[in-house]
Design an enzyme around this catalytic site. Structure first.
Site, PDB file in Angstrom:
ATOM      1  CE  LYS A 159      -3.558   4.740   0.522  1.00 48.49           C
ATOM      2  NZ  LYS A 159      -2.142   4.629   0.881  1.00 48.49           N
ATOM      3  CG  HIS A 176      -4.416   9.846   0.085  1.00 51.00           C
ATOM      4  ND1 HIS A 176      -3.087   9.706  -0.230  1.00 51.00           N
ATOM      5  CD2 HIS A 176      -4.515   9.456   1.381  1.00 51.00           C
ATOM      6  CE1 HIS A 176      -2.422   9.262   0.828  1.00 51.00           C
ATOM      7  NE2 HIS A 176      -3.270   9.109   1.814  1.00 51.00           N
ATOM      8  CE1 TYR A 229       0.992   7.986   2.237  1.00 47.85           C
ATOM      9  CE2 TYR A 229       1.399   5.685   1.732  1.00 47.85           C
ATOM     10  CZ  TYR A 229       0.607   6.662   2.305  1.00 47.85           C
ATOM     11  OH  TYR A 229      -0.554   6.296   2.946  1.00 47.85           O
ATOM     12  CG  ASP A 256      -1.842   1.184   1.273  1.00 45.17           C
ATOM     13  OD1 ASP A 256      -2.973   1.017   0.775  1.00 45.17           O
ATOM     14  OD2 ASP A 256      -1.456   2.269   1.752  1.00 45.17           O
TER      15      ASP A 256
HETATM   16  P1  NAD Z   1       0.884   1.789  11.856  1.00 47.42           P
HETATM   17  O1  NAD Z   1      -0.239   1.761  12.796  1.00 47.42           O
HETATM   18  O2  NAD Z   1       1.110   0.640  10.924  1.00 47.42           O
HETATM   19  O3  NAD Z   1       2.153   2.062  12.755  1.00 47.42           O
HETATM   20  C1  NAD Z   1       3.453   2.008  12.243  1.00 47.42           C
HETATM   21  C2  NAD Z   1       4.423   2.104  13.425  1.00 47.42           C
HETATM   22  O4  NAD Z   1       4.165   1.037  14.335  1.00 47.42           O
HETATM   23  C3  NAD Z   1       5.852   1.907  12.955  1.00 47.42           C
HETATM   24  O5  NAD Z   1       6.444   3.134  12.644  1.00 47.42           O
HETATM   25  C4  NAD Z   1       6.489   1.244  14.133  1.00 47.42           C
HETATM   26  O6  NAD Z   1       7.006   2.243  14.971  1.00 47.42           O
HETATM   27  C5  NAD Z   1       5.373   0.546  14.851  1.00 47.42           C
HETATM   28  N1  NAD Z   1       5.439  -0.914  14.670  1.00 47.42           N
HETATM   29  C6  NAD Z   1       5.231  -1.632  13.528  1.00 47.42           C
HETATM   30  N2  NAD Z   1       5.347  -2.946  13.762  1.00 47.42           N
HETATM   31  C7  NAD Z   1       5.622  -3.074  15.078  1.00 47.42           C
HETATM   32  C8  NAD Z   1       5.856  -4.191  15.916  1.00 47.42           C
HETATM   33  N3  NAD Z   1       5.803  -5.449  15.451  1.00 47.42           N
HETATM   34  N4  NAD Z   1       6.102  -3.952  17.221  1.00 47.42           N
HETATM   35  C9  NAD Z   1       6.158  -2.709  17.723  1.00 47.42           C
HETATM   36  N5  NAD Z   1       5.935  -1.595  16.969  1.00 47.42           N
HETATM   37  C10 NAD Z   1       5.685  -1.790  15.659  1.00 47.42           C
HETATM   38  O7  NAD Z   1       0.773   3.162  11.051  1.00 47.42           O
HETATM   39  P2  NAD Z   1       0.819   3.612   9.548  1.00 47.42           P
HETATM   40  O8  NAD Z   1       2.110   3.283   8.898  1.00 47.42           O
HETATM   41  O9  NAD Z   1       0.411   5.024   9.537  1.00 47.42           O
HETATM   42  O10 NAD Z   1      -0.366   2.779   8.855  1.00 47.42           O
HETATM   43  C11 NAD Z   1      -0.144   1.641   8.028  1.00 47.42           C
HETATM   44  C12 NAD Z   1      -0.301   2.010   6.571  1.00 47.42           C
HETATM   45  O11 NAD Z   1      -1.572   2.621   6.331  1.00 47.42           O
HETATM   46  C13 NAD Z   1       0.682   3.086   6.097  1.00 47.42           C
HETATM   47  O12 NAD Z   1       1.993   2.634   5.961  1.00 47.42           O
HETATM   48  C14 NAD Z   1       0.016   3.503   4.807  1.00 47.42           C
HETATM   49  O13 NAD Z   1       0.232   2.555   3.794  1.00 47.42           O
HETATM   50  C15 NAD Z   1      -1.453   3.521   5.229  1.00 47.42           C
HETATM   51  N6  NAD Z   1      -1.908   4.881   5.659  1.00 47.42           N
HETATM   52  C16 NAD Z   1      -2.906   5.461   4.949  1.00 47.42           C
HETATM   53  C17 NAD Z   1      -3.389   6.708   5.309  1.00 47.42           C
HETATM   54  C18 NAD Z   1      -4.513   7.309   4.527  1.00 47.42           C
HETATM   55  O14 NAD Z   1      -4.824   8.490   4.742  1.00 47.42           O
HETATM   56  N7  NAD Z   1      -5.137   6.579   3.646  1.00 47.42           N
HETATM   57  C19 NAD Z   1      -2.845   7.382   6.406  1.00 47.42           C
HETATM   58  C20 NAD Z   1      -1.817   6.770   7.117  1.00 47.42           C
HETATM   59  C21 NAD Z   1      -1.372   5.511   6.744  1.00 47.42           C
END
Ligand code: NAD
Length: 277
Positions: free
Chosen positions: A76, A109, A51, A46
């Site tokens: 997106k 998005h 990004y 994704d």
């Molecule tokens: P997330 O909730 O996946 O959190 C990521 C953070 O969690 C990492 O930086 C890390 O610090 C921690 N983490 C990951 N694995 C872990 C583990 N096993 N143990 C401990 N900590 C851990 O947040 P995200 O990246 O914002 O969301 C996931 C995906 O959603 C994004 O990468 C993106 O592709 C998407 N996204 C979309 C939007 C949107 O507006 N559509 C906004 C934000 C994110």
């Protein structure tokens, strides 16, 4: 290789229920990190134009040699590209950067209701799908009034609504609307983006101890057992491996209910009704 379950979308296509997200993955590191994810078994990536790392995603996909039909790639349309011609141009640029002739899923998005362009943009998304440049189309961060406005203008129901969703922000209204209208739900920020002590919360810590897994694995499992599509992000090969290693245990009904009870309206990201970026 881990067998990842799929979810059937309203257009008949299947999406792997667990993937890998690359928000805030440094463009210079993206090829290496996505390569780690592909090697760990992820096949669903994704990304988004905003990004700035579509090129790195594309490079990793090309280098992997994995057949295209085994991959699921989402990107997106950014807010400044809403509108007919700009959307048609934006998908071409994304495809060029990804090195692909189609994405599996293309999302608007954010609705950006202040721009009042998302209905027009949805018609362009339909054109993009009809041209074969996106197999499925959907939206992200859409609230019920935004979805209803699309429904009034178009017979094409978004395949997906990708929304902020984690144990203290469970989005019950949008999930119920999605269930009623055949819109599958994807969680962004599934781990709360590390912005609060999710992993220390008692039902999550207790379930982790009971199953001998990590709290992150419990939260991912809660999403999967709730029928939500999820793609946690991590830069670390170890956590990338941990986050896909979630198919060897199952949360009990009581453990699911205890996590369900954590819902507290705790939004950690922007509010789609008022966001102006
Ligand atoms: P997330 O909730 O996946 O959190 C990521 C953070 O969690 C990492 O930086 C890390 O610090 C921690 N983490 C990951 N694995 C872990 C583990 N096993 N143990 C401990 N900590 C851990 O947040 P995200 O990246 O914002 O969301 C996931 C995906 O959603 C994004 O990468 C993106 O592709 C998407 N996204 C979309 C939007 C949107 O507006 N559509 C906004 C934000 C994110």
């Amino acid at each position: 290789m881990t067998q990842i379950p799929t979810v059937k979308l309203n257009d008949g296509h299947d999406i792997p229920q667990l993937g890998f997200g690359v928000f805030k993955v440094d463009p210079a590191e993206t090829e290496r990190i996505v390569t780690d994810a592909l090697e760990a078994g992820y096949r669903h990536i994704d990304t988004a134009a905003i990004y700035g790392n579509e090129q790195g995603v594309g490079a990793a996909l090309a280098k992997s040699g994995i057949p295209r039909d085994e991959l699921f790639v989402t990107t997106k349309l950014w807010n400044s590209d809403q509108g007919t011609q700009s959307a048609l141009d934006a998908i071409d640029l994304s495809l060029e950067k990804l090195g692909l002739d189609r994405v599996d899923l293309y999302l608007i998005h954010w609705p950006r209701p202040d721009l009042d362009l998302y209905v027009e943009t949805w018609a362009a998304m339909e054109q993009i799908r009809d041209a074969g440049k996106a197999t499925s189309i959907g939206v992200s961060n859409f609230h019920v009034p935004h979805l209803e406005k699309l429904a009034a203008a178009s017979s094409v129901v978004p395949a997906i609504n990708q929304i902020e969703l984690h144990p203290t922000f469970q989005q019950r209204e949008l999930r119920a609307y999605g269930a009623e209208h055949g819109i599958a739900i994807e969680a962004w920020g599934p781990l709360g983006q590390g912005k609060y002590d999710l992993f220390g919360m008692t039902p999550i810590a207790d379930a982790a101890a009971a199953h001998g897994v990590t709290p992150a694995q419990v939260v991912i499992r809660w999403h999967l057992q709730s029928g939500i599509i999820v793609f946690p992000k991590s830069n670390s090969a170890e956590r990338i491996g941990e986050n896909i290693d979630v198919f060897g245990f199952e949360l009990t009904g009581d453990q699911m209910a205890a996590i369900d009870a954590l819902d507290a309206g705790n939004r950690v990201g922007a509010d789609p009704d008022t966001a102006t970026f």
